[in-house]
Design an enzyme around this catalytic site. Sequence first.
Site, mmCIF file in Angstrom:
data_model
loop_
_atom_site.group_PDB
_atom_site.id
_atom_site.type_symbol
_atom_site.label_atom_id
_atom_site.label_comp_id
_atom_site.label_asym_id
_atom_site.label_seq_id
_atom_site.Cartn_x
_atom_site.Cartn_y
_atom_site.Cartn_z
ATOM 1 N N ARG A 223 29.703 26.687 53.805
ATOM 2 C CA ARG A 223 30.404 26.595 55.106
ATOM 3 C C ARG A 223 29.578 25.489 55.802
ATOM 4 N NH1 ARG A 223 27.996 29.749 59.089
ATOM 5 N NH2 ARG A 223 29.501 29.429 60.676
ATOM 6 N N LYS A 317 23.464 27.523 71.707
ATOM 7 C CA LYS A 317 22.461 26.487 71.018
ATOM 8 C C LYS A 317 21.586 25.565 71.686
ATOM 9 C CE LYS A 317 26.961 25.653 68.140
ATOM 10 N NZ LYS A 317 26.356 25.900 66.663
HETATM 11 C C1 HEM Z 1 24.253 35.759 54.082
HETATM 12 C C2 HEM Z 1 23.814 34.724 54.625
HETATM 13 C C3 HEM Z 1 23.643 34.565 55.999
HETATM 14 C C4 HEM Z 1 22.332 34.492 56.636
HETATM 15 C C5 HEM Z 1 20.958 34.772 55.966
HETATM 16 C C6 HEM Z 1 22.643 34.098 58.033
HETATM 17 C C7 HEM Z 1 21.552 33.919 58.853
HETATM 18 C C8 HEM Z 1 21.679 33.561 60.267
HETATM 19 C C9 HEM Z 1 20.694 33.499 61.080
HETATM 20 C C10 HEM Z 1 19.275 33.820 61.030
HETATM 21 C C11 HEM Z 1 21.158 32.972 62.407
HETATM 22 C C12 HEM Z 1 20.415 32.891 63.573
HETATM 23 C C13 HEM Z 1 20.669 34.192 64.396
HETATM 24 C C14 HEM Z 1 19.725 34.116 65.854
HETATM 25 O O1 HEM Z 1 20.132 33.615 66.874
HETATM 26 O O2 HEM Z 1 18.525 34.554 65.748
HETATM 27 C C15 HEM Z 1 22.540 32.923 62.254
HETATM 28 C C16 HEM Z 1 23.421 32.268 63.194
HETATM 29 C C17 HEM Z 1 25.051 32.409 62.936
HETATM 30 N N1 HEM Z 1 25.582 32.827 61.681
HETATM 31 FE FE1 HEM Z 1 24.639 33.213 60.273
HETATM 32 N N2 HEM Z 1 23.970 33.938 58.223
HETATM 33 C C18 HEM Z 1 24.483 34.015 56.973
HETATM 34 C C19 HEM Z 1 25.917 34.051 56.869
HETATM 35 C C20 HEM Z 1 26.923 33.692 57.692
HETATM 36 C C21 HEM Z 1 28.435 33.568 57.662
HETATM 37 C C22 HEM Z 1 28.887 33.939 56.171
HETATM 38 C C23 HEM Z 1 28.718 33.129 58.718
HETATM 39 C C24 HEM Z 1 30.443 32.969 58.782
HETATM 40 C C25 HEM Z 1 30.868 32.837 59.820
HETATM 41 C C26 HEM Z 1 27.902 33.003 59.909
HETATM 42 C C27 HEM Z 1 27.819 32.893 60.951
HETATM 43 C C28 HEM Z 1 27.033 32.632 62.132
HETATM 44 C C29 HEM Z 1 27.254 32.299 63.297
HETATM 45 C C30 HEM Z 1 28.580 31.746 63.915
HETATM 46 C C31 HEM Z 1 26.049 31.758 63.941
HETATM 47 C C32 HEM Z 1 25.581 31.346 65.180
HETATM 48 C C33 HEM Z 1 25.366 29.661 64.696
HETATM 49 C C34 HEM Z 1 25.367 28.810 66.039
HETATM 50 O O3 HEM Z 1 26.033 28.881 66.787
HETATM 51 O O4 HEM Z 1 24.356 27.946 66.184
HETATM 52 N N3 HEM Z 1 26.559 33.534 59.095
HETATM 53 N N4 HEM Z 1 23.064 33.184 60.950
#
Ligand code: HEM
Lengths: 355, 198
Positions: A223, A317
Amino acid sequence: MTIQFNDESFRDDYSFHNSERALKRFPFPFHEDSYMYSVNMEQHRGGPADSVYEMRFDVDEHYVSEMKDRAIVLDQDPLRCQSLPHMTLAGWDLLELIMVSKSEDYPDLFELHREGDQWRWINKPLGIDDSFTFLDETTLPYGPMEYITRQAQGDFAVLDQRDDMLWMDAGMVTTQADWSLDFDIGMNFFEWHAPVPKAHEMGIFVRALKFLLNIQQGAPARRLNWTMTVNPLLDTSPENYHKWGIQKTTLTPENIGRKQHLRVELQTFFRLPRSNALVFPIRCYLCAFEDLMTVPKWGRRLHRVIRDLPEELATYKGFIDNRPLMLDYLSQFDDGLPTSPGIWPDLQSEPPLQK
Amino acid sequence: MSKFEFPPSILSRPIWGTLEPRPGKHHLMIADAEGAEAILDVATAEIMAQCHIIFIAKGTGFSEKLSQLNPAQFYEGPSYEAALPRIHRVLLDGHMGLQVYLAGTEGLMGQAMAEAMRAGIPHTAIQTEHRGSTARRMQCVHCKGITEDVETDPFVCKHCGLNLFVRDHYSRRIAAYQGVCVDAEDHGNIPPAKGIYQ
Ligand code: HEM
């Protein structure tokens, strides 16, 4: 096509730059003129020739310089790479996955020779030629995860799977969008995502977790995610935020085209064979606004997306204060014409800017 | 009363419960300050006969009341750090059938919970109840130093001196909330400190 590696920096004088080729293959993350969180996952089974989707682990012109930047970060803060004791086997799985993929996908750059557990790894761009015994940690200069991720672009989170849950139990994190591995290590999928606005209420994380738990070996997924970074700074860590945060206030109408970068993460998901862990490479691509604006479709679309993005997302963001400045700049590149669906630049078919 | 309703928060933030007596071969109760009241509420003669109480008074006067419960073992420590070697030792024996009760401040419960988990006590055998101060145990994301008993937002990191704002993001492993530089984008502009739940 052979790759010409840039000699460039992601700090101090910020000499990072994208070639024409890098720009054309930039993973522009918006497939339509608006953006909201969704469970945007698809199979990671290649893509158009020379696109960032083509290979399992994309290697591009920034490879050598990114690895130098990673080494600097690790010298300053070894906590950016951590692995809980039960994750060593997953580290070997990851080492194998990357070595096999890169040597098959880029045979002119990487070679892997295996005789039983005696392995020889040649990494030509980085000038490495190491022989070691597979599964014997004493034969490598670092643990297996650290060894191989010092030679692979992007961050890596390695997730243990137990009790129908993913646990962030290891990682190499030096090019992150403002989150801390040291703080998050040991958390589960819902805990480390806790700070994200809206997506929990939308049910996105429950559905995403279900998808991830079912990822099978040999059937990786991917993704795109995105944010904004002022200056091509890879290490936008919370650890160093008191040092880089101030750079966000240096934007002016004159320098925004050069300084403001769209930061895109190509996130992929691979099941690992022995440990049954899941590895989550987070590959970061940066592109200056002024380069993006040379693609008419992207100029039109980026303006509309940033203009209409919900306030919570712009705040999370980290660019809510700079949004007005961005819109003043971006609106010059939006003539109101419709845009073609999909993320690709469509340079041949999309009309040039009509103003 | 010393019970506080925490406002709804994000998913990494722990949710504390209410202690209830549970059958078990052994009982370990760790509390600080007003946490003693939760122990007094849950104690039964049967539990006390097999119970080890570890209490950090933090200037409160609950020790005598607790010892009058006649637990099998009663220990009063001058600080959590001082009590820690003893907690380790007791958890080593914490095989099947041990019930753990944690009560008092979030800092105490979080740290003792992390120790119990590390010792392999199943989380289903650990109960918690918040009482008393709502101060937080904070980790500075920049220098990694811990500042205990933080009552205001922002606050000054005891180790590196940066002014930090108080996040709700919580690490069970570190047993602390995250503190992040508050004036990174406007050096020297420190908002006036107010109570964390104000
Ligand atoms: C297993 C693997 C994944 C890891 C290790 C991971 C890790 C992270 C981390 C560390 C954050 C930052 C959170 C913070 O603010 O501290 C984040 C944000 C986010 N993750 Fe994941 N994630 C994973 C999978 C996914 C998947 C499959 C989705 C699917 C929808 C997803 C959706 C999001 C979204 C929407 C954000 C906010 C990003 C933004 O607005 O910039 N994540 N993720």
